[in-house]
Design a protein around this motif. Structure first.
Motif, PDB file in Angstrom:
ATOM      1  N   ARG A  28      40.141  34.160  52.000  1.00  0.00           N
ATOM      2  CA  ARG A  28      39.635  35.371  51.252  1.00  0.00           C
ATOM      3  C   ARG A  28      39.161  34.750  49.843  1.00  0.00           C
ATOM      4  NH1 ARG A  28      39.983  40.397  52.776  1.00  0.00           N
ATOM      5  NH2 ARG A  28      39.960  39.454  54.794  1.00  0.00           N
ATOM      6  N   GLN A  29      40.085  34.042  49.190  1.00  0.00           N
ATOM      7  CA  GLN A  29      39.409  33.361  47.961  1.00  0.00           C
ATOM      8  C   GLN A  29      37.967  32.798  47.985  1.00  0.00           C
ATOM      9  OE1 GLN A  29      42.674  31.361  45.605  1.00  0.00           O
ATOM     10  NE2 GLN A  29      44.033  32.138  47.462  1.00  0.00           N
ATOM     11  N   ALA A  30      37.889  32.057  49.044  1.00  0.00           N
ATOM     12  CA  ALA A  30      36.643  31.199  49.272  1.00  0.00           C
ATOM     13  C   ALA A  30      35.410  32.361  49.649  1.00  0.00           C
ATOM     14  CB  ALA A  30      36.569  30.165  50.439  1.00  0.00           C
ATOM     15  N   LEU A  31      35.949  33.285  50.229  1.00  0.00           N
ATOM     16  CA  LEU A  31      34.481  34.548  50.524  1.00  0.00           C
ATOM     17  C   LEU A  31      34.337  35.043  49.174  1.00  0.00           C
ATOM     18  CD1 LEU A  31      33.283  36.058  52.517  1.00  0.00           C
ATOM     19  CD2 LEU A  31      35.364  37.645  52.657  1.00  0.00           C
ATOM     20  N   ILE A  32      35.395  35.212  48.246  1.00  0.00           N
ATOM     21  CA  ILE A  32      35.065  36.034  47.147  1.00  0.00           C
ATOM     22  C   ILE A  32      34.126  35.048  46.376  1.00  0.00           C
ATOM     23  CG2 ILE A  32      36.018  36.665  44.949  1.00  0.00           C
ATOM     24  CD1 ILE A  32      38.641  37.581  46.508  1.00  0.00           C
ATOM     25  N   THR A  92      52.382  44.629  47.017  1.00  0.00           N
ATOM     26  CA  THR A  92      51.797  43.128  46.794  1.00  0.00           C
ATOM     27  C   THR A  92      50.667  43.152  45.683  1.00  0.00           C
ATOM     28  OG1 THR A  92      50.101  43.926  48.305  1.00  0.00           O
ATOM     29  CG2 THR A  92      52.021  42.872  49.193  1.00  0.00           C
ATOM     30  N   PHE A  93      50.801  44.036  44.591  1.00  0.00           N
ATOM     31  CA  PHE A  93      49.911  44.000  43.718  1.00  0.00           C
ATOM     32  C   PHE A  93      50.461  43.165  42.531  1.00  0.00           C
ATOM     33  CE2 PHE A  93      49.036  48.063  45.826  1.00  0.00           C
ATOM     34  CZ  PHE A  93      47.617  48.120  45.732  1.00  0.00           C
ATOM     35  N   GLY A  94      49.446  42.225  41.901  1.00  0.00           N
ATOM     36  CA  GLY A  94      50.140  41.424  41.121  1.00  0.00           C
ATOM     37  C   GLY A  94      50.018  41.902  39.539  1.00  0.00           C
ATOM     38  N   GLY A  95      50.697  41.139  38.544  1.00  0.00           N
ATOM     39  CA  GLY A  95      50.901  41.789  37.492  1.00  0.00           C
ATOM     40  C   GLY A  95      51.899  42.747  37.087  1.00  0.00           C
ATOM     41  N   GLY A  96      52.694  42.946  38.108  1.00  0.00           N
ATOM     42  CA  GLY A  96      54.011  44.034  37.930  1.00  0.00           C
ATOM     43  C   GLY A  96      53.350  45.469  38.145  1.00  0.00           C
ATOM     44  N   LEU A  97      54.603  46.165  38.097  1.00  0.00           N
ATOM     45  CA  LEU A  97      54.273  47.892  38.296  1.00  0.00           C
ATOM     46  C   LEU A  97      53.855  48.421  36.958  1.00  0.00           C
ATOM     47  CD1 LEU A  97      54.620  49.981  40.332  1.00  0.00           C
ATOM     48  CD2 LEU A  97      57.136  50.291  39.586  1.00  0.00           C
ATOM     49  N   LEU A 128      40.919  42.670  42.384  1.00  0.00           N
ATOM     50  CA  LEU A 128      40.388  41.110  42.636  1.00  0.00           C
ATOM     51  C   LEU A 128      41.579  40.476  41.947  1.00  0.00           C
ATOM     52  CD1 LEU A 128      37.765  39.413  42.979  1.00  0.00           C
ATOM     53  CD2 LEU A 128      37.280  39.911  40.716  1.00  0.00           C
ATOM     54  N   GLN A 129      42.219  40.494  41.070  1.00  0.00           N
ATOM     55  CA  GLN A 129      43.333  39.861  40.490  1.00  0.00           C
ATOM     56  C   GLN A 129      44.224  39.674  41.524  1.00  0.00           C
ATOM     57  OE1 GLN A 129      43.928  38.343  36.651  1.00  0.00           O
ATOM     58  NE2 GLN A 129      44.416  37.272  38.630  1.00  0.00           N
ATOM     59  N   LEU A 130      44.654  40.551  42.297  1.00  0.00           N
ATOM     60  CA  LEU A 130      45.630  40.161  43.343  1.00  0.00           C
ATOM     61  C   LEU A 130      45.154  39.178  44.130  1.00  0.00           C
ATOM     62  CD1 LEU A 130      47.934  41.123  45.263  1.00  0.00           C
ATOM     63  CD2 LEU A 130      46.135  42.777  46.173  1.00  0.00           C
ATOM     64  N   LEU A 131      43.891  39.194  44.508  1.00  0.00           N
ATOM     65  CA  LEU A 131      43.536  38.287  45.454  1.00  0.00           C
ATOM     66  C   LEU A 131      42.987  36.766  44.884  1.00  0.00           C
ATOM     67  CD1 LEU A 131      41.025  40.517  47.373  1.00  0.00           C
ATOM     68  CD2 LEU A 131      43.013  39.709  48.229  1.00  0.00           C
ATOM     69  N   LEU A 132      42.967  36.750  43.418  1.00  0.00           N
ATOM     70  CA  LEU A 132      42.706  35.481  42.761  1.00  0.00           C
ATOM     71  C   LEU A 132      43.856  35.057  41.608  1.00  0.00           C
ATOM     72  CD1 LEU A 132      38.977  36.048  41.941  1.00  0.00           C
ATOM     73  CD2 LEU A 132      40.040  34.429  43.894  1.00  0.00           C
ATOM     74  N   PRO A 133      44.967  34.867  42.527  1.00  0.00           N
ATOM     75  CA  PRO A 133      46.047  34.775  41.476  1.00  0.00           C
ATOM     76  C   PRO A 133      46.031  33.555  40.630  1.00  0.00           C
ATOM     77  CG  PRO A 133      46.751  34.100  43.679  1.00  0.00           C
ATOM     78  CD  PRO A 133      45.365  34.576  43.667  1.00  0.00           C
ATOM     79  N   GLY A 134      44.943  32.798  40.880  1.00  0.00           N
ATOM     80  CA  GLY A 134      45.056  31.237  39.990  1.00  0.00           C
ATOM     81  C   GLY A 134      44.095  31.396  38.970  1.00  0.00           C
ATOM     82  N   HIS A 142      26.055  34.254  40.004  1.00  0.00           N
ATOM     83  CA  HIS A 142      24.991  35.000  39.351  1.00  0.00           C
ATOM     84  C   HIS A 142      25.229  36.559  39.367  1.00  0.00           C
ATOM     85  CE1 HIS A 142      22.626  31.390  40.933  1.00  0.00           C
ATOM     86  NE2 HIS A 142      22.096  31.598  39.730  1.00  0.00           N
ATOM     87  N   ARG A 143      26.365  36.904  40.030  1.00  0.00           N
ATOM     88  CA  ARG A 143      26.882  38.266  39.915  1.00  0.00           C
ATOM     89  C   ARG A 143      28.003  38.190  38.859  1.00  0.00           C
ATOM     90  NH1 ARG A 143      28.261  40.805  45.289  1.00  0.00           N
ATOM     91  NH2 ARG A 143      27.886  42.670  44.347  1.00  0.00           N
ATOM     92  N   SER A 144      28.104  39.548  38.109  1.00  0.00           N
ATOM     93  CA  SER A 144      29.446  39.741  37.057  1.00  0.00           C
ATOM     94  C   SER A 144      30.722  39.582  37.679  1.00  0.00           C
ATOM     95  CB  SER A 144      29.110  40.773  36.151  1.00  0.00           C
ATOM     96  OG  SER A 144      29.345  42.037  36.941  1.00  0.00           O
ATOM     97  N   ILE A 145      31.837  39.253  36.874  1.00  0.00           N
ATOM     98  CA  ILE A 145      33.088  39.542  37.654  1.00  0.00           C
ATOM     99  C   ILE A 145      33.341  41.111  38.133  1.00  0.00           C
ATOM    100  CG2 ILE A 145      35.462  39.849  36.911  1.00  0.00           C
ATOM    101  CD1 ILE A 145      34.843  37.576  34.874  1.00  0.00           C
ATOM    102  N   LEU A 146      32.860  42.105  37.292  1.00  0.00           N
ATOM    103  CA  LEU A 146      32.938  43.352  37.513  1.00  0.00           C
ATOM    104  C   LEU A 146      32.225  43.787  38.999  1.00  0.00           C
ATOM    105  CD1 LEU A 146      34.322  46.110  36.984  1.00  0.00           C
ATOM    106  CD2 LEU A 146      32.527  46.681  35.596  1.00  0.00           C
ATOM    107  N   GLU A 147      30.957  43.419  39.078  1.00  0.00           N
ATOM    108  CA  GLU A 147      30.344  43.584  40.043  1.00  0.00           C
ATOM    109  C   GLU A 147      31.096  43.058  41.551  1.00  0.00           C
ATOM    110  OE1 GLU A 147      25.376  43.616  39.134  1.00  0.00           O
ATOM    111  OE2 GLU A 147      26.584  41.492  38.945  1.00  0.00           O
ATOM    112  N   VAL A 148      31.388  41.821  41.385  1.00  0.00           N
ATOM    113  CA  VAL A 148      32.264  41.312  42.445  1.00  0.00           C
ATOM    114  C   VAL A 148      33.250  42.219  42.851  1.00  0.00           C
ATOM    115  CG1 VAL A 148      33.516  39.480  43.277  1.00  0.00           C
ATOM    116  CG2 VAL A 148      31.164  38.970  42.180  1.00  0.00           C
ATOM    117  N   ALA A 149      34.443  42.549  41.689  1.00  0.00           N
ATOM    118  CA  ALA A 149      35.332  43.325  41.675  1.00  0.00           C
ATOM    119  C   ALA A 149      35.224  44.676  42.404  1.00  0.00           C
ATOM    120  CB  ALA A 149      35.901  43.516  40.419  1.00  0.00           C
TER     121      ALA A 149
END
Length: 440
Positions: free
Chosen positions: A341-345, A64-69, A310-316, A353-360
């Motif tokens: 799960r998207q709303a929770l993220i 189920t990982f996005g972006g291919g193998l 994080l990308q897997l959970l936010l395909p949009g 106020h947090r960076s993308i990487l911190e959340v990831a």
């Protein structure tokens, strides 16, 4: 000891090598759980000794990982696992008391299959089975079942509601005492106590009856994990135990109030539903030692792996085009995947106020579940407070890595829970339904 205990209900979520994304990389972590079923035997016995009421297996129907193998995925230990029903039937033979709960999707099977599988598991386990009902959330899974895209969010929940209605109807195929087995008269069963379903709905047409003997606990227990408005509405009508994703006692209280209001509107009583949020406890004798455990695990997550998760959970949204150190974007639209799960993220970003990487990194570690890092007293204090105020009926414990996360719970937390009278001194016998205090 009586079958029912009124204290804190405990489940253990046995996810791959542990619930932390980098669990398999931990120096003491098992990395061969998907290759050696004896690891599961050991964990199931450990959980039973630790006073858990049930063990829980999640499932996805594909890679189920996005972006291919890509080589970026090579650090993930979650790409393989067991089919839940096969594993649970195996665990039934090596355990005595613990409930056995497995995930099966309503989107990629049929009600008759599910009713039959869990009724069979219930018999071979002596009344310990539970079905975690999910609708699945990814197009990747759909493409393994001859569909290019997954069903729309609203439609798959509508289908799921009818699916559960059919399954529960099939579980009522036989009244108690149906199988008289009268050798002299030559009557194996009493046909007047057999009830074909004859269901004809929008999504399913199922005749019945179920060709499995009646469940030792009346019916297997129905579980659900969902937090979207649609998911909550489905839970209020169909679920008996809900696994919520909450991040603290206030979040859990809010979730509980919302769900119980929907439960009453559906004509159901509070006692018909138990709320058990996911909880990741990282515990030691002192808070400082627990923090070092947590930091050691976090250091094992590479930035690339965290962003991929994080990308897997936010395909949009395409994270590849954004600076990982930039503030987390709030201009997200919920997609057809797991909306709760998207709303929770988004909430985890502290309103950007947090960076993308911190959340990831936090998502990769615990996927937004309740994290408790501290001493035994600190962790149990939080668990007890959430239980005493009515925010939760119990917890679905998610060991960060295995086996130590589960061993720590048994050696450190279980004795304190027992000392405070929150769980029984010894494992409780009886059916899963009785242990959880649910109606027969």
């Amino acid at each position: 000891m009586s079958e029912h205990h009124s204290g804190l209900k405990l489940g253990v979520f046995l996810q791959a090598n542990g619930n932390h994304l980098a669990a398999w990389r931990h120096p003491q972590g098992w990395d061969d759980i998907a290759f050696d079923v004896r690891r599961y035997h050991a964990m199931a016995r450990e959980a039973e000794a630790a006073g858990f009421d049930l063990l829980f297996l999640a499932d996805t129907l594909g890679f189920t990982f996005g972006g291919g193998l890509t080589t970026r995925l090579e650090s993930s230990g979650r790409v393989i696992g067991y089919e839940p029903l096969t594993l649970l039937a195996n665990l039934a033979a090596v355990t005595e008391h613990i409930g056995l709960v497995g995930t099966v999707s309503t989107s990629f099977t049929e009600p008759y299959n599910v009713a039959r599988q869990f009724a069979s598991l219930d018999i071979v386990s002596g009344g310990r089975s539970g079905w975690n009902m999910v609708t699945s959330g990814s197009d990747t899974e759909a493409r393994n079942f001859s569909r290019e895209r997954h069903l729309d969010h609203g439609l798959r929940y509508e289908r799921a509601r009818e699916f559960v209605q059919v399954v529960k109807g099939l579980w009522r195929s036989w009244e108690p005492g149906s199988f008289i087995r009268d050798k002299q008269a030559g009557r194996f069963f009493d046909i007047s106590r057999c009830h074909p379903l004859d269901h004809h709905g929008k999504h399913f047409s199922v005749q019945g009856p179920l060709n499995i003997a009646p469940s030792p606990q009346g019916a297997p227990v129905v579980f659900q994990a969902g937090g979207s408005d649609t998911g909550l509405a489905l839970a209020a009508h169909t679920a008996e135990v809900v696994f919520a994703a909450c991040r603290g006692v206030e979040d859990a209280q809010d979730y509980s109030l919302r769900l119980r209001a929907l439960l009453r509107a559906a004509g159901r009583a509070n006692g018909e539903l138990k709320i058990m949020p996911g909880l990741v406890p990282i515990v030691d004798i002192t808070r400082e030692k627990a923090m070092r455990k947590h930091e050691q695990l976090q250091a094992l997550i590479s930035p690339q792996t965290a962003l991929e998760e994080l990308q897997l959970l936010l395909p949009g949204v395409s994270l590849d085009t954004r600076d990982p150190d930039a503030p987390f974007p709030l201009d997200l639209t919920l997609t057809n995947a797991s909306q709760s799960r998207q709303a929770l993220i988004v909430k985890m970003s502290d309103n950007g106020h947090r960076s993308i990487l911190e959340v990831a990194r936090e998502v990769a570690a615990y996927r937004g579940h309740w994290l408790m890092v501290g001493s035994v007293e600190e962790v149990v204090d939080q668990m007890e407070a959430a239980f005493r105020c009515g925010a939760v009926d119990g917890f679905n414990i998610m060991p960060a890595y295995l086996p130590d996360g589960l061993v720590d719970f048994r050696q450190l937390i279980t004795p304190e829970l027992r000392r405070r009278g929150l769980i029984p001194e010894q494992p409780v016998a009886g059916t899963l339904r009785a242990r959880l205090g649910l109606p027969q």
